[in-house]
Write an enzyme that holds these catalytic residues in place. Structure first.
Site, PDB file in Angstrom:
ATOM      1  CB  CYS A  92      -8.481  -1.132  -8.994  1.00 47.31           C
ATOM      2  SG  CYS A  92      -9.701  -0.574 -10.196  1.00 47.31           S
ATOM      3  CB  CYS A 126     -13.799  -1.226  -8.429  1.00 45.36           C
ATOM      4  SG  CYS A 126     -13.080  -2.046  -9.861  1.00 45.36           S
ATOM      5  CB  CYS A 172      -4.476 -19.149 -20.282  1.00 45.01           C
ATOM      6  SG  CYS A 172      -6.041 -19.889 -20.789  1.00 45.01           S
ATOM      7  CB  CYS A 229      -8.013 -21.677 -16.859  1.00 46.60           C
ATOM      8  SG  CYS A 229      -7.444 -22.561 -18.311  1.00 46.60           S
ATOM      9  CG  ASP A 283       2.495  11.885  12.120  1.00 47.84           C
ATOM     10  OD1 ASP A 283       2.192  13.079  12.241  1.00 47.84           O
ATOM     11  OD2 ASP A 283       2.574  11.097  13.068  1.00 47.84           O
ATOM     12  CG  ASP A 295       1.834   5.739  14.488  1.00 45.95           C
ATOM     13  OD1 ASP A 295       0.781   5.523  13.850  1.00 45.95           O
ATOM     14  OD2 ASP A 295       1.860   6.359  15.559  1.00 45.95           O
ATOM     15  CG  ASP A 306      -0.249   8.787  11.746  1.00 44.11           C
ATOM     16  OD1 ASP A 306      -0.735   9.839  12.183  1.00 44.11           O
ATOM     17  OD2 ASP A 306       0.940   8.472  11.911  1.00 44.11           O
TER      18      ASP A 306
END
EC number: 7.2.2.8
Length: 982
Positions: free
Chosen positions: A66, A69, A149, A152, A663, A858, A862
């Site tokens: 994420c 991190c 699960c 695993c 924008d 766009d 950008d």
């Protein structure tokens, strides 16, 4: 956690108060190109001043899930003395680091990342700008069967990452897929499959990024001789390196040299050499994946039926036969040390326990061998306790004459209900990928190839496999047929329904030179088209790949389930032991009456049944499925609505958005600029002024430049502009009415400058004028301000050091812009005169207080701002879906999809939380019930088979809860205002 919609703010980066908002996109990436040039000079030691001697390296970072991190890695790098700059890319799993080699070494940088909790590797060669992997590694996608699960998933990921040569490994429970990046010089795919199988799961390679392998389904192999004939043909064909023929399934895998023979030539060669005996069909990886999923569900169904068929006689022996005198007499007939009924139950349950239920033992043993635990451990433990206790009770009765009750039926029914639950779970999980399957099915099976003779004349046509289309092929598309590949129309006209790809419901007109997208439907007229993009380069393939990648990713909220899964089974086994010990001690000290015991039962048997129920009712699967199934359904739903989500991380962050930055040009506006005003502030006449400005702008490809040239042309010749409002500036330059120019230069964020008649002309905004010492009189400034107040862009023109005139350019707003902006509580802030490189700085300034910022642009010009934002949305991307900078790709050029993306994120996160609440509540409530906490009051004991049924159905319930997202309906334009004002 989600902020209320009253906290949402919308902040356009560009405003209506300056022409820079439109002129800035002349070369938006110039400043970033300059930065890269500077960094390359630094790396070569050519940077001037204090930067001399700095180096730039790229580090592969594994373990980031994420934005937190990537921020952690970036912070760890910047804390190292000698690191000049660090930039971490989450999706690319890469960090770019500029450092002083006199103060810090490469190994120190690697250790800093590892100390932050991530794996790091110094990359010998940088990744390309498009994010493709270096040729030193391959990326393989493997099916992993048998995972139940999150434990695993953690086990398989850990094993794969520990393999030599494996750079990265990600495993998804919902899809039963694993993606492994590995060095083929160190490890091959067969060794990876073996590692998966050794871990207790089923493994097979689905596809890789190798382009020289073809998997074919062969029809016509009737006997051994036919197989030998086919093998002989393959041996003789040039370019075939190796092949493998499965004579039972008729599946042929061919590895070939694409430089020697193309895939279509290979198929044609086999069919031709076989004189029509063999018919070959290319199998797509997704087709093989679907068949694998279907096979897994079918296999689970067969196991369930086998267990059910053996369990029905047990039910009759236990419940019905004792009430029928003849059968009862037969069952109580003593045969050796046991009664016939005991022999029958023992035999039937043994088959169920060790033949049908073998998979639980195998999976449990390999999980324990690898230091992990999962649901299979619980099932194997619970059923074994019931089975071996019953066997022990029989043997004890045969020796002592004291016959305790047996619980063979509990073991059998427990396995039966668990298998039923797994079968239903397989069916439900298959439903979560329905959107992906629909995308795959958009591609037609065949295409009509037009055969060209000498001089490009068409001499015939033939039907070919759509997967064998090559760039440059001319194809025929009948009315009502699907377009087989991306390309351009070379003959004919029609309307094409592109809703299945872009989400746009209105059919699009197609004429010669119009682009078409594979998988869309030709509505009316016949078309001839030339294929331009096939295979993985095609739009549909990129969409499928993007959705698949998103479904493979883990949302940060999944960390909670991963942690719980890692401790769940040990905690449950501990609770089961406490239950066994507690009830046993309670019985020994007389804490409860003997009337509670079963007939001929003991305190130990009574306690054991509670303990077994605790083991089998606990379900880690529901927790493990809560997030990935919801993410999978949401990404599929988004794709069907033209909203492509690049990962669970993006899906989760969007619901926390506080600022939305738009924008202006091409995002809030239609991107079709027209000149509405031309005011001359000198002695120059209007025609001369327009000719002068048009001559300067003719060398630019910017939309505003084209609008100015088109306006001047119309003024002089009364020519109508083209349908799209644009005219080729190169043609205009050669038309003879424009003046000669030299030293043309586009200035990003300012305008353009060049020489006309050896005199400097400047066309742009106030900043350009100020930098060149051009004075803007008050009456001209007032005129420009009036233009801007009327939502027009004022373009100032100076010639030979003097201001000569102003052009007013309007770019109409999109019809839905006002409603969408109002739906996000209106414009709270306008940033004008923003340089291209400054957009990212604007975003970072809003992020300083921890706010989540979304950027809508766009997707191309950008890209720096999209990358800097927490949530980047590339709108109107059309066929350019491979935009690395954006988290969301909005296929339609419609602002409503911004609302859809945020709304879908909110509803998905709500569903995930509900899944977690249900999964946690189920375990919190069911475990005490199974442990007998309420038995003294209710006098009801949950038998192990009932506990097993509850466990099996809990995970099915979570998957079905996620499937409710398939009913998602995006907000309509008329209800968008209610979206934030509920």
């Amino acid at each position: 956690m989600a902020p209320s919609r009253r906290d949402l703010q919308l902040t356009p980066v560009t405003g209506d108060s300056s022409s820079s908002s439109d002129m800035e996109e002349v070369r938006l990436l110039d400043s970033y190109d300059d930065e890269e040039d500077a960094l390359s000079k630094i790396e070569e030691g050519g940077g001037g001043g204090n930067d001399s001697g700095l180096r730039k390296i790229q580090v592969g970072v594994t373990g980031m899930t994420c934005a937190a991190c990537s921020n952690s890695v970036e912070g760890a790098l910047m804390s190292v003395n000698g690191v000049f700059k660090a930039s971490v890319a989450l999706l690319q799993n890469r960090a770019d680091v500029v450092f002083d080699p006199n103060l810090v070494k490469e190994e120190d940088i690697k250790e800093a990342i590892e100390d932050a909790g991530f794996e790091a590797e110094i990359l010998a060669e940088p990744l390309t700008s498009t994010g493709t992997k270096t040729q030193a590694t391959l990326v393989g996608q493997f099916t992993i069967g048998g995972m139940t699960c999150a434990a695993c998933v953690n086990s398989v990921e850990g094993i794969l990452r520990d393999l030599p040569g494996v750079k990265r490994a990600v495993v998804a429970l919902a899809t039963s897929l694993g993606e492994v990046e590995y060095d083929p010089n160190v490890i091959n795919k067969d060794e990876i499959v073996t590692a998966i199988e050794d871990a207790g799961f089923e493994g097979a390679l689905v596809q890789s990024n190798q382009q020289d392998k073809l998997v074919l389904r062969v029809e016509g192999i009737l006997n051994e001789l036919d197989a030998q004939v086919l093998e002989g043909i393959l041996t003789r064909l040039n370019g075939v390196r190796q092949f493998r023929l499965d004579r039972i399934s008729g599946e042929l895998e061919v590895v070939f040299d694409p430089e020697v023979v193309s895939s279509r030539s290979l198929v044609d060669g086999i069919e031709g050499e076989g004189y029509g005996k063999f018919k070959l069909r290319v199998m797509s990886p997704y087709e093989r994946l679907t068949s694998k999923d279907t096979g897994e569900a079918s296999n689970m169904f067969r196991r369930f039926i086998s267990s059910l068929v053996l369990s029905i006689p047990l039910f009759f022996i236990q419940v019905i036969c004792p009430h029928i005198a003849l059968f009862d007499a037969l069952l109580v007939w003593r045969c050796g040390p046991f009664m016939m009924g005991d022999w029958l139950k023992w035999a039937l349950v043994s088959v169920i326990q060790f033949v049908v239920g073998k998979r639980f033992y195998v999976a449990a043993w390999r999980a324990l061998r690898n230091g992990s635990t999962n649901m299979d451990v619980l099932v194997a433990l619970g059923t074994s306790a019931s089975y071996f206790y019953s066997v022990g009770a029989l043997l004890y009765g045969a020796v002592t004459g004291f016959w305790s009750p047996t619980y063979f039926d509990a073991s059998a029914m427990l396995i039966t209900f668990v298998l039923l639950g797994k079968y239903l779970e397989s069916l439900a999980k298959g439903k979560t990928s329905d959107a992906m399957k629909k995308l795959v099915q958009l591609t037609p099976a065949t295409a009509i190839l037009l055969i060209e003779g000498k001089g490009g004349k068409l001499v015939g046509e033939r039907e070919i496999d759509a997967l064998l289309i090559q760039p440059g092929d001319t194809l025929k598309v009948h009315p009502g047929s699907k377009i087989p590949a991306d390309g351009v129309v070379v003959w004919g006209s029609s309307y094409v329904n592109e809703s299945m790809v872009t989400g746009e419901s209105v059919p699009v007109s197609k004429e010669v030179d119009s682009p078409v997208i594979g998988g869309t439907i030709n509505m009316h007229g016949a078309l001839h088209m030339k294929a331009t993009k096939v295979g993985s380069d095609a739009v549909l393939s990129q969409i499928i790949s993007l959705v698949e990648t998103a479904q493979m990713s883990k949302a940060p909220i999944q960390k909670f389930a991963d942690y719980v899964a890692s401790i769940f089974v040990p905690v449950v086994i501990t609770l089961a032991l406490f239950t066994l010990i507690g009830w046993s001690i309670g019985g020994a000290v007389g804490a409860y009456p003997d009337e509670w015991l079963p007939k001929n039962g003991t305190h130990f048997v009574f306690s054991l049944m509670f303990s077994i129920s605790v083991v089998v009712i606990a379900c880690p699967c529901a927790l493990g499925l809560a997030t990935p199934t919801a993410v999978m359904v949401a990404t599929g739903v988004g794709a069907t609505n033209g909203v492509l989500i690049k990962g669970g991380d993006a899906l989760e962050k969007a619901h926390k958005v506080k600022y939305v930055i738009f924008d202006k040009t091409g995002t809030l506006t239609q991107g079709k600029a027209t000149v509405t005003t031309a005011k001359v502030f000198s002695e120059m006449d209007r025609g001369e002024f327009l000719t002068l400005v048009a001559s300067a702008e003719a060398s630019s490809e910017h939309p505003l430049a084209k609008a100015i040239v088109a306006y001047a042309r119309h003024f002089h010749f009364f020519d109508e502009p083209t349908e799209d409002g644009e005219t080729s500036n190169k043609d205009l330059q050669n038309s003879g009415w424009l003046l000669n120019t030299s030293d043309f230069s586009a200035l990003p964020g300012k305008g353009i400058q060049c020489l006309v008649n050896e005199k400097m002309i400047l066309v742009g905004n106030r900043k350009l004028m100020s930098e060149n010492a051009i004075t803007i009189p008050d009456h001209v400034e007032k005129f420009v301000e009036d233009l801007e107040e009327n939502a027009k862009t004022g373009v100032i023109v100076a010639y030979n050091g003097e201001l000569v005139g102003v052009l007013g350019i309007a770019d109409p707003l999109k019809r839905e812009a006002a409603v969408v902006v109002e739906g996000l509580l209106g414009i709270k802030d306008v940033r004008a005169e923003v340089m291209p490189a400054g957009k990212a700085e604007v975003i970072r300034s809003l992020q300083k207080d921890g706010s989540t910022v979304a950027m809508v642009g766009d997707g191309i010009n950008d890209s720096p701002a999209l990358a800097a934002a927490d949530v980047g949305m590339a709108i109107g991307a059309g066929t350019d879906v491979a935009i690395e900078a954006a988290d969301y790709v909005l296929m339609r050029n419609n602002l409503e999809d911004v609302i859809t993306a945020i709304d879908l994120s909110r509803k998905t996160l709500t569903r995930i939380r509900l899944n977690y609440v249900f999964a946690m509540a189920y375990n919190v409530v069911s475990i005490p019930v199974a442990a007998g906490v309420f038995f003294p009051v209710l006098r009801v004991q949950m038998p192990p088979w009932a506990a097993g049924a509850c466990m099996a159905l809990s995970s099915v319930s979570v998957v079905c809860s996620s499937l409710l997202l398939r009913r998602y309906k995006k907000p309509r334009l008329t209800t968008i205002l209610e979206f934030t004002k509920e």
